[in-house]
Design a protein around this motif. Structure first.
Motif: not given
Length: 409
Positions: A155-157, A186-191, A212-214, A244-248
């Motif tokens: 899932v990453g960020d 963002c990434r998007f998934l669906v089922g 995956d939060p820091p 939208i990530a706080l740290v990019r």
């Protein structure tokens, strides 16, 4: 009935405008204040070129943009899909002001009627424009076909996952449009169907966010959307806050875009073979500076940005290094380890805005040169170096720049 009739008339007017433009031999649509709202409301993707007749870069782009529009029209001939339009800023000052145009030509991207600050900054060639539109029109949502596949997703960020009854459900159409708008964030998934029946309420659809939060926190890593599933505005707002990530990460590809946000950079220069400091930096920002909106928090791969490092008297062996680039000057944060002490990094940022970083350094340096200072040189305030990231701002060799004034911090 009146609203429906008005909408039909508006749609008809926009189609007529587009057809007249094509009939005149133009593949691009001339956009004015009068037809602008109708065009963006009735097309999935609108790419607008803001230009002037006297700008040489606009003149160079014009035939390329026109040819690209013709090829894109062949690939997406259906009404309501894609429009490439052009706005003469000398004639359409209201539109130029609405989009805060400060350089020509500026290429703005509008999706599903929603105006944002996003620009096209890629190569200005027919092939690049066509490829860009094809990518934008591709489905941004990846379908998973088994629970095992879903479990193994990285899932990453941040990833938004939809569990839907069927693909033709009206709520899925809203999700698809929002995903199209937010595809770069963002990434998007669906089922669908029976595969998701145990993952959502009976006879209802569901949307969740996973990341995956820091900073380890279940509330950050998992969140369910509880709003109106058919509200484009509400769903967009929810996904925006989550994705939208706080740290990019800053790269040469996005540095121009980030610089145009107008906020100073707080940068962590890191070694790509040691990613631990990135997590430490993110943890410090999230725990101490989550509400700080005056700067952009960024990570920068040290080898990629070795020139700013060397300019500050640092090398790859000195990493990790934290610095502020105000687009006038660069200031090195004294010790990376101090980010774990509450208030130290906040004071560093505060001192930028109150002028202390610049003033205190010169004051201490002057006293030391006169041998009147008892300050240990290692305790000097951060050194002021000329900004290097300002060189990554929009180039005068690519744009005609206007109104580029900015107060010095």
């Amino acid at each position: 009935m009146k609203m429906t009739g008005s909408l039909n008339i508006l749609t008809l007017m926009v189609v007529v405008v587009s057809l007249l433009s094509l009939a005149a031999g133009n593949s691009t649509v001339v956009v004015t204040h009068e037809n602008f709202q109708g065009l963006i409301n009735t097309n999935e993707l609108v790419l607008l070129s803001f230009y002037t007749d006297w700008c040489r870069f606009s003149k160079i782009l014009e035939p390329i943009f026109e040819e690209a529009a013709a090829k894109i029209h062949q690939k997406f001939p259906e009404n309501g899909r894609v429009i490439l339009g052009k706005v003469n800023c000398d004639k359409e000052e209201m539109l130029a002001d609405q989009f805060d145009i400060i350089k020509y030509p500026t290429l703005k991207i509008i999706r599903n009627g929603l105006i944002s600050n996003q620009e096209y900054r890629g190569q200005r060639s027919v092939e690049a424009f066509v490829q860009f539109v094809e990518n934008e029109m591709a489905d941004p949502i990846k379908e998973f076909h088994s629970i095992e596949e879903l479990k193994n997703v990285e899932v990453g960020d941040g990833t938004v996952i939809g569990y839907y009854i069927s693909k033709d459900h009206v709520e899925y159409d809203t999700y698809r449009r929002v995903a199209s708008l937010m595809r770069n964030e963002c990434r998007f998934l669906v089922g669908f169907g029976d595969l998701t029946k145990d993952l959502r309420p009976p006879v209802k659809n569901a949307l969740i966010f996973r990341g995956d939060p820091p900073v380890p926190n279940p509330k950050i890593s998992y969140s369910e959307y509880l709003g109106n599933m058919t509200s484009f505005t509400n769903l967009t707002s929810w996904i925006d806050k989550k994705c939208i990530a706080l740290v990019r990460e800053v790269t040469f590809d996005n540095a121009e875009e980030l610089s145009e946000e107008g906020l100073p950079f707080v940068l962590l220069f890191y070694n790509k073979n040691d990613l631990g400091p990135i997590q430490e930096f993110k943890k410090a920002i999230h725990s101490q500076l989550e509400n700080e909106t005056r700067v952009n928090f960024l990570t920068a791969e040290g080898k990629l940005f070795k020139h700013p490092l060397y300019h500050m008297g640092k090398s790859l062996e000195d990493l990790p290094v934290i610095a502020i680039d105000s687009f006038m000057h660069m200031y090195v944060f004294p010790r990376f380890e101090d980010i774990h002490q509450p208030g130290i990094l906040q004071k560093f940022i505060d001192d930028l805005f109150n002028g202390a970083l610049h003033f205190n350094y010169h004051l201490a340096l002057e006293a030391h040169e006169k041998s009147e200072s008892t300050i240990d040189p290692s305790q000097f305030p951060p050194v002021a170096h000329e900004s290097k990231f300002k060189e990554l701002r929009p180039s005068k060799h690519r744009y005609t720049l206007v109104n580029r004034t900015r107060d010095e911090l």
